[in-house]
Design an enzyme around this catalytic site. Structure first.
Site, PDB file in Angstrom:
ATOM      1  N   ASP A 191      10.246 -44.568 -15.973  1.00  0.00           N
ATOM      2  CA  ASP A 191      10.276 -43.118 -15.795  1.00  0.00           C
ATOM      3  C   ASP A 191       8.989 -42.727 -15.063  1.00  0.00           C
ATOM      4  OD1 ASP A 191      10.070 -40.362 -16.105  1.00  0.00           O
ATOM      5  OD2 ASP A 191      10.921 -40.370 -18.135  1.00  0.00           O
ATOM      6  N   HIS A 192       9.133 -42.302 -13.818  1.00  0.00           N
ATOM      7  CA  HIS A 192       7.946 -42.066 -12.991  1.00  0.00           C
ATOM      8  C   HIS A 192       7.191 -40.800 -13.416  1.00  0.00           C
ATOM      9  CE1 HIS A 192       5.257 -43.033  -9.895  1.00  0.00           C
ATOM     10  NE2 HIS A 192       6.078 -43.252  -8.893  1.00  0.00           N
TER      11      HIS A 192
END
Ligand code: CAO
Length: 241
Positions: A221-222
């Site tokens: 999850d950036h």
């Protein structure tokens, strides 16, 4: 639901098509489990900005040790991967975390519960193995085997699939060279594993060596994790193996 000031997903309506106008077709209703899996996947894919980092682990030695192990329990590569994931989570604690719905608070977990994706006749299920830091390879291998049997024969309860910190999806027994696993929200990363293959490498004095390399595909999850941390996390798994 869109928030004030947020554009929301702003998606076009689903294209309606008369497939039968182009040739013979058959329409199958999706069962409840398939619909639930679809709704969860669509939410996670649409709401989490995924990036997938690819790397390889040299598993020549671990595979030799695994095959030579003569105990009563069959050790699987997946059990080694679970233990390697625990070590990587210890080294990079932001991976052992969940973001709240508003994206405002990150909860860091002090326990190590690992989800393992299982392909069953009812569809994909991800049982969670609790406290993997305190279990031996044999205990983890035994538990995966028992959960896989139960998932295939009877199905699993929601309790057995809840509370995970990080998930592993292994397709290595089928094939593949890499893929983008979808993060199992509210976790922030997932490891995809595909088929190990023998490759030649340049060894000492330019000798040619055969090594068994395992492809690792880490989706993260950036919003929570940056690329450098993802590269380090995947290296931790590879070096631990
Ligand atoms: N590369 C090469 N061979 C591999 C391998 C890999 N990465 N992983 C496993 N294998 C081999 C093993 O060596 C074993 O061979 P032998 O029987 O000759 O020793 C065989 O494949 C079976 O392996 P296993 O018993 O260790 O099974 P597993 O632990 O890999 O998988 C389970 C167990 C339950 C996780 C798996 O059956 C499964 O359901 N995987 C599907 C996951 C999935 O669907 N993911 C997609 C999610 S997104 O839709």
């Amino acid at each position: 639901m869109s928030q004030p000031g947020s554009p929301g997903l702003n998606l076009m309506p689903w294209p309606e098509a008369d497939h039968a106008a182009f040739g013979p077709v058959e329409t199958l209703p999706l069962d409840r489990i398939r619909r639930t899996i679809g709704a969860v996947m669509a939410r996670n894919w649409a709401m989490i900005p995924h990036v997938t980092h690819h790397d390889e682990a040299d598993v020549t030695d671990v595979e030799a040790r695994r095959k030579a192990a003569a105990g009563p329990v069959k050790l699987t590569l997946l059990a080694y991967l679970v233990k390697a994931a625990v070590e990587a989570l210890r080294a990079e604690p932001h991976f052992n975390a969940s973001l709240d719905a508003a994206g405002a608070n990150l909860t860091l977990k002090k326990y190590f519960h690992i989800g393992v994706a299982m392909d069953t006749p009812r569809g994909l299920m991800v049982p969670v193995l609790r406290d993997c830091d305190r279990k031996s390879l044999e205990e983890i291998a035994t538990e995966i085997d028992a959960l896989a049997r139960k998932a295939r024969e009877k199905g699993l309860s929601m309790a057995e699939m809840s509370g995970g910190c990080f998930s592993i999806s292994s397709l290595g027994h089928i094939g593949g060279s890499g893929f983008t696993p979808i993060i199992n929200a509210p976790e922030v990363a997932i490891l995809g594993v595909t088929r190990a293959r023998w490759v030649t490498q340049r060894g000492a004095d330019d000798a040619v060596e055969w090594r068994l390399m395992l492809p690792l595909s880490l989706s993260y999850d950036h919003r929570v994790i940056d690329g450098a941390a993802a590269a380090r996390f995947t290296r931790h798994i590879a070096t631990h193996l």
